[in-house]
Design a protein around this motif. Sequence first.
Motif, short mmCIF file in Angstrom:
data_model
loop_
_atom_site.label_atom_id
_atom_site.label_comp_id
_atom_site.label_asym_id
_atom_site.label_seq_id
_atom_site.Cartn_x
_atom_site.Cartn_y
_atom_site.Cartn_z
N ALA A 153 0.84 -1.21 0.00
CA ALA A 153 0.00 0.00 0.00
C ALA A 153 0.87 1.25 0.00
CB ALA A 153 -0.92 0.00 1.21
N VAL A 154 1.98 1.21 0.72
CA VAL A 154 2.88 2.38 0.76
C VAL A 154 3.59 2.52 -0.58
CG1 VAL A 154 4.92 3.36 1.88
CG2 VAL A 154 3.16 2.21 3.26
N LEU A 155 4.02 1.41 -1.17
CA LEU A 155 4.66 1.48 -2.50
C LEU A 155 3.72 2.14 -3.49
CD1 LEU A 155 6.54 -1.92 -3.06
CD2 LEU A 155 7.50 0.40 -3.14
N ARG A 156 2.45 1.66 -3.46
CA ARG A 156 1.47 2.23 -4.39
C ARG A 156 1.30 3.72 -4.13
NH1 ARG A 156 -2.78 4.46 -5.28
NH2 ARG A 156 -4.28 4.00 -6.93
N ALA A 157 1.22 4.07 -2.85
CA ALA A 157 1.03 5.49 -2.50
C ALA A 157 2.19 6.33 -3.00
CB ALA A 157 0.88 5.63 -1.00
N ARG A 158 3.40 5.85 -2.79
CA ARG A 158 4.58 6.64 -3.16
C ARG A 158 4.71 6.79 -4.68
NH1 ARG A 158 3.30 8.09 0.71
NH2 ARG A 158 4.03 7.57 2.79
N ILE A 159 4.47 5.73 -5.44
CA ILE A 159 4.61 5.91 -6.89
C ILE A 159 3.47 6.78 -7.41
CG2 ILE A 159 5.97 3.85 -7.42
CD1 ILE A 159 3.46 2.48 -8.42
N GLY A 160 2.30 6.72 -6.75
CA GLY A 160 1.21 7.62 -7.12
C GLY A 160 1.61 9.07 -6.89
N GLN A 161 2.24 9.33 -5.75
CA GLN A 161 2.67 10.71 -5.46
C GLN A 161 3.76 11.16 -6.44
OE1 GLN A 161 3.35 9.89 -1.39
NE2 GLN A 161 1.45 10.86 -0.71
N LEU A 162 4.63 10.26 -6.83
CA LEU A 162 5.67 10.63 -7.82
C LEU A 162 5.01 11.00 -9.15
CD1 LEU A 162 8.36 7.85 -7.12
CD2 LEU A 162 8.44 10.25 -6.43
N ALA A 163 3.96 10.26 -9.51
CA ALA A 163 3.26 10.56 -10.76
C ALA A 163 2.57 11.92 -10.66
CB ALA A 163 2.24 9.47 -11.06
N HIS A 164 1.92 12.17 -9.51
CA HIS A 164 1.22 13.44 -9.34
C HIS A 164 2.19 14.62 -9.30
CE1 HIS A 164 -2.23 10.99 -7.41
NE2 HIS A 164 -2.36 11.07 -8.71
N ALA A 165 3.41 14.34 -8.89
CA ALA A 165 4.41 15.42 -8.84
C ALA A 165 5.10 15.59 -10.20
CB ALA A 165 5.44 15.10 -7.76
N CYS A 166 4.67 14.80 -11.20
CA CYS A 166 5.22 14.90 -12.55
C CYS A 166 6.73 14.65 -12.59
CB CYS A 166 4.93 16.28 -13.16
SG CYS A 166 3.19 16.62 -13.31
N VAL A 167 7.22 13.69 -11.79
CA VAL A 167 8.65 13.39 -11.83
C VAL A 167 8.92 12.02 -12.48
CG1 VAL A 167 9.19 14.85 -9.86
CG2 VAL A 167 8.67 12.43 -9.48
N LEU A 168 7.84 11.38 -12.95
CA LEU A 168 8.01 10.14 -13.72
C LEU A 168 7.73 10.45 -15.19
CD1 LEU A 168 6.22 7.44 -11.48
CD2 LEU A 168 8.63 8.15 -11.50
N ASP A 169 8.42 9.75 -16.06
CA ASP A 169 8.25 10.02 -17.49
C ASP A 169 7.09 9.20 -18.04
OD1 ASP A 169 10.55 10.17 -20.33
OD2 ASP A 169 8.68 11.22 -19.83
N ASP A 170 5.89 9.45 -17.51
CA ASP A 170 4.73 8.66 -17.94
C ASP A 170 3.96 9.36 -19.06
OD1 ASP A 170 3.04 9.67 -14.89
OD2 ASP A 170 3.11 10.67 -16.83
#
Length: 471
Positions: A63-80
């Motif tokens: 659940a924490v892993l999911r939360a953290r990668i979600g926050q990285l996506a929302h912060a626009c720091v992943l090349d998605d």
Amino acid sequence: MQIPPPRTDLAVHPNGDGVLLGDTVAGQQTALGPQSTGVWMALRDGHCTPAALEAALPDLPRAVLRARIGQLAHACVLDDARWQVQRLLFRGPRAAPAAAGAPLRQPAALRHQCVRCGSSCTGVAVGPIGPATEAVLAPDQLRPAGAHQLMARAAEACVVYAPEAGCGIERAHGRAAKPDPCRQFPLTLTQGPDVVRVGLSAECRRLLACLAAGAQGDPPGAAAQAELAALAQRPGVAVPLPDPVQLAPGLFVPLAEFLPHFEGLGVALPGLRAGLATWLDGVRLALPDLPWLAAAPWGDPPAPVADRAEAALWRAITAAAAEGAEDAATAGQGWEAERSALVARAASHLAGDAPLPPIRPLEPDADAALEAAVVHGALAGLEPVQRRDVLWGVGRVQLLTVLGRAVAQVRAARVARAFTTPQDLNDGLVVASLTLRSPRVEQALGEHAATVRWRYAAPAGPWRPLYGFLP
Ligand code: SF4
């Protein structure tokens, strides 16, 4: 399912037990805590599937892993895929170009005529001081503050202020010699591509009286308008609007699209909150989805415990304000210490830790008019656009009214009154507004940004996974 790798165009700086990511494209910085840093680094090292990430970070629950990668996506720091679409919005200049001589846009209901109560001259830092003011002051009437100069103080007030006579600079040298912040107070100036929007801060202690006075005259406030227009042209006075505008973490829209839509949502918070939520859903659905975030291995994030998150927010504000009160007392700033102590007491009440006796408003209609003017003032100046993201900004406006009401109740309880007057509320809003701007409390609001969005900007009713909230 592949998880997108981190963007490679970010500057990475060590930051305590995490990193600070500098984003020159979006013009923002993102501070990652230790867990998010670990996830970001693991993705950067190629662990880009759920299984590989779990193996690389065995101590982090799913659940924490999911939360953290979600926050990285929302912060626009992943090349998605979503970032690849939105990055196109950042091709132009980051701030709306200032149209020389742009006309003022000030709602008639917000025309403000100062009744000279002197409260803006008391218990606040007045500055920065410009050359026109410096030229008429003695050196001991100024005090340095970093790169700027501020007005010196006598007791709790500005050194040139006198209760009966008002501003000594204005009396001796006219309004043009006054510090810019004093000439502008309590109006806010926001530079758009087309007009300068005139809003109103919540820091005037005679708000309803000044708005009533501002409605007089024919045309109302012509002289004040001319002065404001001249002030708005001065460098650094009007705040430029960003382009694109961040509606919610990781969701951007062009300023030209934002302005008519946001201003079409009205100036009453309930309607605006509902309209904003619908708009957000529409913008989000129009962008590429994040399938890897909804991937099966993670499961759904645990539903946030609404009242626990809200209590945590108010406890953080309580602690920050209490520290601020101590600092102010140590610095001999009695008014600031009193103000922060009032907010600490009110916030602990809102956290449910220090209940207040039942206190009712004496004039509910006058209170409603006051709150409506404060909300209208913030929205007319597009204040929610000038901070983190619009959703957070709208939440902050709502939170200000909740805190202002609680401060009014604390003041009434202190004198054993079972009711609050409109002046209690006015003072409560001033105290709340000034204290929410203090660095410590601002930081607390940042650390609980998700709750500010959810609890105070999302439409009223059951909490739902509105954008931007992750446990
Ligand atoms: S310069 Fe004048 S208006 Fe400004 S704070 Fe001092 S007394 Fe008040």
